[in-house]
Design an enzyme around this catalytic site. Structure first.
Site, PDB file in Angstrom:
ATOM      1  N   LYS A   1      46.704 -22.794 -81.543  1.00 48.61           N
ATOM      2  CA  LYS A   1      48.236 -22.729 -81.907  1.00 48.61           C
ATOM      3  C   LYS A   1      49.043 -23.895 -81.718  1.00 48.61           C
ATOM      4  O   LYS A   1      48.760 -24.455 -80.647  1.00 48.61           O
ATOM      5  CB  LYS A   1      48.918 -21.643 -80.987  1.00 48.61           C
ATOM      6  CG  LYS A   1      48.623 -19.982 -81.145  1.00 48.61           C
ATOM      7  CD  LYS A   1      49.070 -19.249 -80.658  1.00 48.61           C
ATOM      8  CE  LYS A   1      48.671 -17.735 -80.751  1.00 48.61           C
ATOM      9  NZ  LYS A   1      49.023 -17.125 -82.172  1.00 48.61           N
TER      10      LYS A   1
ATOM     11  N   ARG B   1      42.694  -7.923 -83.014  1.00 50.83           N
ATOM     12  CA  ARG B   1      41.990  -6.848 -83.660  1.00 50.83           C
ATOM     13  C   ARG B   1      40.732  -6.696 -83.359  1.00 50.83           C
ATOM     14  O   ARG B   1      40.023  -5.680 -83.517  1.00 50.83           O
ATOM     15  CB  ARG B   1      42.204  -6.935 -85.480  1.00 50.83           C
ATOM     16  CG  ARG B   1      41.709  -8.358 -85.841  1.00 50.83           C
ATOM     17  CD  ARG B   1      42.373  -8.473 -87.237  1.00 50.83           C
ATOM     18  NE  ARG B   1      43.664  -9.380 -87.103  1.00 50.83           N
ATOM     19  CZ  ARG B   1      44.333  -9.867 -88.023  1.00 50.83           C
ATOM     20  NH1 ARG B   1      44.006  -9.540 -89.477  1.00 50.83           N
ATOM     21  NH2 ARG B   1      45.368 -10.320 -87.625  1.00 50.83           N
TER      22      ARG B   1
END
Ligand code: BES
Ligand code: ZN
Ligand code: ZN
Length: 505
Positions: free
Chosen positions: A284, A358
């Site tokens: 990121k 997830r």
């Protein structure tokens, strides 16, 4: 986590024996109503002052309107705060919660120690219990600050809040409301604090310790699995995410059996517990990374909800699971392009290591179904930036396979004013997460990111009724407002509690 939690004491007092003992008196005022409807038990001059303010229309009683009247004297009350609560016909608990929070903050600004409020004004609106619960919850949440790492901490002066009642037969409802409101407020604040703790202070091990501490305090069982035990469980996808970090993962399992007569019905809660998300190799940018200590907001919500469910003895069986780890970068980390396994047996092509949540969640979902026999599943996660584009920080995005279950969530959402919005689950979206080389891929491309992330988890819920709550937008706020404080909002703790209460039987 060194702790200095001091909560305000809320108490009920009968008007018969009450003698204006609080420094600040709140007078709730409905827009366009008359002062003489209120049973104020105040000196005539003070009533005249209030009357003047109201009749000169400098205070109308609109929702969010406050008027502070300083009496410049030593005896109690030292000041009066008129709290506008809007028109009686438009009254909602959501507005009331904000009005009370604002009033409590005002009393704190005045450096009051004690406050009181007469409940007499709330006849025939809705149940007194709900009014008192909302009021107590607001009072507990209003004055929160996360300043434990500052050398100088400014403790709130507020110590006591007395709720004055007229009729003895109201007492039970009032005390019930206080108890529930305080516990729910505290559950929310616990979730905020867990989110606000930085990743160097709260890693997977510390998060597990906090869950344990909450369990001991409230009476739910907590089992913690270390890395070897997680390997034993074959949680392959979870371990891939955790692999690059020097801080080992923990699987946190919290159990509360509140309905032994219906042992077979178990609600499985799964909270995303990334104590830090750097993105991994799909790293990121720094600006997105700074708030990523908050990537365990789902875990904070389920821990908070467990404290409330247990303390309030909800008649349900709940198992809450958190696959706690850090998504870091290291020579042994997983890579974009890897094909990995999962506890449920499905293979996954990793196309982006930043879509890590997830991967941890599907193993936790599989665990709660296979090992804990959960019959309904709710997962809650700071899962996608896309939910912020879709719903901003106002509403939690929901993906579900069950209308009834969603309907219960909507009911819960109305009670606590944590807003939710359902997203569609057309088959076309399911196509987007199919891989050419594995059963699934962990991203569905640039479009419909919140839906594809949710549906990825849906691939592991088997045939169970399931709700997926994406709180990436709602778990964090950049500014203080009414009862919220900058940083973690504690989103989900109260919502999950009310959802589960809807399923009580
Ligand atoms: N933890 C983030 C999601 C997030 C974003 C939470 C902003 C809070 C605020 C999640 O793990 C993530 O990085 N998601 C990616 C998914 C993408 C790679 C498909 C995202 O949303 O960009
Ligand atoms: Zn990520
Ligand atoms: Zn994440």
């Amino acid at each position: 986590m060194k702790e200095k939690v001091k909560y305000m004491i809320l108490q009920s007092k009968s008007i018969k024996s009450y003698n204006n003992e609080a420094e600040t008196k709140f007078i709730t005022f409905f827009e366009d109503e008359k002062l003489d409807n209120l049973n104020l038990a105040l000196d005539r001059e003070i009533i005249a002052k209030i009357d003047f303010i109201i009749s000169s229309e400098s205070f109308k009683g609109k929702s969010e309107e406050l008027q502070n009247i300083n009496l410049f004297r030593n005896e109690c009350p030292k000041n009066i705060i008129l709290v506008g609560v809007g028109k009686r016909v438009d009254f909602t608990l959501s507005k009331f919660r904000k009005n009370i929070a604002k009033a409590v903050k005002e009393a704190a600004k005045l450096k009051s120690k004690s406050m009181d409020l007469n409940l007499d004004n709330f006849h025939n609106i809705m149940s007194l219990e709900e009014i008192v619960r909302t009021l107590s919850e607001a009072a507990v949440m209003a004055e929160y600050k996360f300043d434990k790492y500052k050398s100088e901490q400014k403790a709130s002066t507020l110590e006591e809040f007395s709720l004055i009642y007229a009729k003895e037969d109201q007492l039970e409802a009032i005390n019930k409301g206080i108890n529930e409101g305080v516990i729910l407020g505290q559950a929310n604040l616990l979730a905020r604090t867990l989110v606000n703790e930085p990743a160097n202070k709260l890693g997977p091990i510390e998060l597990a310790e906090e869950a344990k501490k909450a369990g001991v305090e409230c009476g739910f069982e907590v089992e913690i699995f270390d890395e070897a035990a997680i390997k034993e469980l074959n949680m392959q996808a979870f371990l891939e995410v955790a692999k690059a970090s020097a801080n080992p993962p923990r699987l946190i399992v919290m159990r509360y059996d509140g309905n032994p007569e219906k042992k077979e019905e178990i609600i499985g809660l799964v909270g995303k517990g990334l104590t830090y998300d750097s993105g991994g190799l799909s790293i990121k940018p720094t600006t997105s990374m700074v708030s990523m200590k908050s990537d365990m907001g789902g875990a904070a919500a389920v821990i908070g909800a467990m404290t409330a469910l247990t303390k309030l003895k909800a008649k349900v069986n709940v198992v809450a699971v958190v696959a706690a780890c850090e998504n870091m970068i290291g020579g042994n980390g997983y890579r974009p392009g890897d094909i990995i396994g999962s506890m449920g047996g499905k293979t996954i092509e990793v196309l982006n290591t930043d879509a890590e949540g997830r991967l941890t969640l599907v193993d936790a979902v599989n665990y709660v179904i296979e090992k804990e026999q959960a019959t309904k599943i709710v997962d809650i996660a700071t899962l996608t930036g896309a939910v912020l584009s879709a719903l901003g920080s106002t509403a939690t995005g929901v993906v579900t396979n069950n209308d009834f279950f969603y309907n219960r969530l909507e009911q819960a959402s109305k009670i606590c004013d944590e807003k939710v919005w359902r997203l569609p689950t057309f088959d076309e979206y399911k196509e987007l997460i199919k891989s050419d080389v594995a059963d699934l891929k962990n991203i569905g491309g640039p479009k419909a990111g919140t839906i594809t992330a949710g549906l990825f988890i849906g691939e592991f819920v088997q045939d169970k009724p399931w709700l997926h709550l994406d709180i990436a937008g709602t778990s964090w706020t950049e500014k203080d407002s009414d009862y919220k404080s900058k940083g973690g909002t504690g989103a989900g703790a109260r919502l999950l509690y009310h959802l589960i209460k809807q399923l009580e039987n």
